[in-house]
Design a protein around this motif. Structure first.
Motif, mmCIF file in Angstrom:
data_model
loop_
_atom_site.group_PDB
_atom_site.id
_atom_site.type_symbol
_atom_site.label_atom_id
_atom_site.label_comp_id
_atom_site.label_asym_id
_atom_site.label_seq_id
_atom_site.Cartn_x
_atom_site.Cartn_y
_atom_site.Cartn_z
ATOM 1 N N ASP A 5 5.073 -73.151 47.850
ATOM 2 C CA ASP A 5 3.939 -74.029 47.540
ATOM 3 C C ASP A 5 2.715 -73.661 48.377
ATOM 4 O O ASP A 5 1.580 -73.677 47.895
ATOM 5 C CB ASP A 5 4.309 -75.489 47.784
ATOM 6 C CG ASP A 5 5.405 -75.979 46.844
ATOM 7 O OD1 ASP A 5 5.537 -75.405 45.738
ATOM 8 O OD2 ASP A 5 6.123 -76.918 47.225
ATOM 9 N N GLY A 6 2.949 -73.334 49.638
ATOM 10 C CA GLY A 6 1.852 -72.940 50.524
ATOM 11 C C GLY A 6 1.184 -71.659 50.066
ATOM 12 O O GLY A 6 -0.046 -71.545 50.084
ATOM 13 N N LEU A 7 1.986 -70.688 49.646
ATOM 14 C CA LEU A 7 1.421 -69.437 49.148
ATOM 15 C C LEU A 7 0.654 -69.653 47.845
ATOM 16 O O LEU A 7 -0.391 -69.036 47.625
ATOM 17 C CB LEU A 7 2.522 -68.400 48.957
ATOM 18 C CG LEU A 7 3.146 -67.841 50.234
ATOM 19 C CD1 LEU A 7 4.311 -66.929 49.904
ATOM 20 C CD2 LEU A 7 2.109 -67.110 51.057
ATOM 21 N N LYS A 8 1.168 -70.537 46.992
ATOM 22 C CA LYS A 8 0.474 -70.844 45.742
ATOM 23 C C LYS A 8 -0.872 -71.513 46.038
ATOM 24 O O LYS A 8 -1.888 -71.158 45.445
ATOM 25 C CB LYS A 8 1.334 -71.763 44.876
ATOM 26 C CG LYS A 8 0.720 -72.091 43.545
ATOM 27 C CD LYS A 8 1.612 -73.007 42.728
ATOM 28 C CE LYS A 8 0.936 -73.406 41.445
ATOM 29 N NZ LYS A 8 1.697 -74.403 40.698
ATOM 30 N N TRP A 9 -0.878 -72.444 46.983
ATOM 31 C CA TRP A 9 -2.119 -73.116 47.375
ATOM 32 C C TRP A 9 -3.107 -72.116 47.965
ATOM 33 O O TRP A 9 -4.302 -72.130 47.641
ATOM 34 C CB TRP A 9 -1.813 -74.221 48.393
ATOM 35 C CG TRP A 9 -3.031 -74.898 48.910
ATOM 36 C CD1 TRP A 9 -3.723 -75.906 48.315
ATOM 37 C CD2 TRP A 9 -3.705 -74.611 50.133
ATOM 38 N NE1 TRP A 9 -4.798 -76.259 49.092
ATOM 39 C CE2 TRP A 9 -4.810 -75.479 50.209
ATOM 40 C CE3 TRP A 9 -3.493 -73.702 51.161
ATOM 41 C CZ2 TRP A 9 -5.688 -75.472 51.273
ATOM 42 C CZ3 TRP A 9 -4.369 -73.689 52.231
ATOM 43 C CH2 TRP A 9 -5.449 -74.563 52.280
ATOM 44 N N LEU A 10 -2.620 -71.219 48.830
ATOM 45 C CA LEU A 10 -3.483 -70.205 49.438
ATOM 46 C C LEU A 10 -4.060 -69.274 48.375
ATOM 47 O O LEU A 10 -5.240 -68.919 48.426
ATOM 48 C CB LEU A 10 -2.700 -69.409 50.480
ATOM 49 C CG LEU A 10 -3.468 -68.375 51.273
ATOM 50 C CD1 LEU A 10 -4.539 -69.052 52.116
ATOM 51 C CD2 LEU A 10 -2.528 -67.579 52.145
ATOM 52 N N PHE A 11 -3.243 -68.893 47.411
ATOM 53 C CA PHE A 11 -3.706 -68.024 46.327
ATOM 54 C C PHE A 11 -4.797 -68.714 45.519
ATOM 55 O O PHE A 11 -5.791 -68.087 45.141
ATOM 56 C CB PHE A 11 -2.531 -67.624 45.435
ATOM 57 C CG PHE A 11 -2.861 -66.593 44.408
ATOM 58 C CD1 PHE A 11 -3.000 -65.264 44.759
ATOM 59 C CD2 PHE A 11 -3.031 -66.953 43.083
ATOM 60 C CE1 PHE A 11 -3.309 -64.301 43.809
ATOM 61 C CE2 PHE A 11 -3.341 -66.006 42.128
ATOM 62 C CZ PHE A 11 -3.485 -64.678 42.496
#
Length: 113
Positions: A5-11
């Protein structure tokens, strides 16, 4: 928040500045390479001066000057790109946060009370 989820948000947050981030990373790699080349040239010049090496000193002096100019140019480019990218990313995040607050029903209820 999970890592995915964090990587998706960062992307999602880096939308619009990803190209600049890649340019910034590439210019950082180029800066490191020129710094290492500078060290090699300095070592070779010291070897030439102490008569341990029979290479042409003029060529290495010219390479040293080119390397110094290249380091300064890459450093200036990297600084400008970092400031621009950071400001753009910060503004995007603040805009998304403000939009989220203004559309959040819980925040609107607290604000009215």
């Amino acid at each position: 928040m999970r890592t995915k989820d964090g990587l998706k948000w960062l992307f999602e947050c880096t939308n619009g500045v990803r190209c600049e981030i890649i340019k910034n990373a590439t210019s950082g790699i180029i800066y490191v390479c020129t710094s290492l080349f500078f060290v090699y040239i300095c070592k070779t010049l010291i070897d030439i001066v102490t008569n341990s090496n029979n290479k042409d000193i003029i060529i290495y002096i010219i390479l040293l000057i080119i390397c110094i100019i290249l380091q300064q140019a890459v450093s200036i480019y990297n600084s400008r790109l970092t400031c621009s990218t950071e400001t753009q990313l910060r503004n995007n995040l603040q805009s998304k946060f403000f939009t989220h607050l203004m559309t959040d029903k819980n925040y609107q209820n607290i604000r009215v009370a």
